[in-house]
Design an enzyme around this catalytic site. Sequence first.
Site, short mmCIF file in Angstrom:
data_model
loop_
_atom_site.label_atom_id
_atom_site.label_comp_id
_atom_site.label_asym_id
_atom_site.label_seq_id
_atom_site.Cartn_x
_atom_site.Cartn_y
_atom_site.Cartn_z
N HIS A 42 0.86 -1.18 0.00
CA HIS A 42 0.00 0.00 0.00
C HIS A 42 0.90 1.23 0.00
O HIS A 42 1.92 1.27 0.68
CB HIS A 42 -0.91 0.00 1.22
CG HIS A 42 -1.86 -1.17 1.23
ND1 HIS A 42 -3.00 -1.19 0.45
CD2 HIS A 42 -1.84 -2.34 1.90
CE1 HIS A 42 -3.64 -2.34 0.65
NE2 HIS A 42 -2.95 -3.05 1.52
N CYS A 51 -1.85 5.30 -4.78
CA CYS A 51 -2.46 3.97 -4.87
C CYS A 51 -3.44 3.91 -6.04
O CYS A 51 -3.43 2.95 -6.82
CB CYS A 51 -3.18 3.65 -3.56
SG CYS A 51 -3.92 2.01 -3.54
#
Length: 108
Positions: A21, A33
């Site tokens: 992430h 992201c």
Amino acid sequence: MILVEFVFHNINIKGFTVEGHALFSNYGEDIVCASISTLTIGTINSIIRICNKEVEIEKEDGLIKMYLPDTLETSVEAQTLLKSMLYNLQDIEEQYPENVSIKKSTFS
């Protein structure tokens, strides 16, 4: 951090893994992201549609892997799409080095 690994077989990209992430911002607001997800999923969908073949995909939270079947490994279209993805991800890595890391490895 998002770790991206492109796997090469000779001069061709065989596949890639995107894992982790970005942690650039809160969930749902993370532009890093979102950018990487869009590039990754868009590339996979484009390969499937343009080359008219399925590819090997593994997907779960924070992980996506895609490998070309041997019949697509030398496809000009698939290689162009994968190289475009690599170049775009390298641009993101350059802007956000704390959030994205790309490496290249060799298929064995």
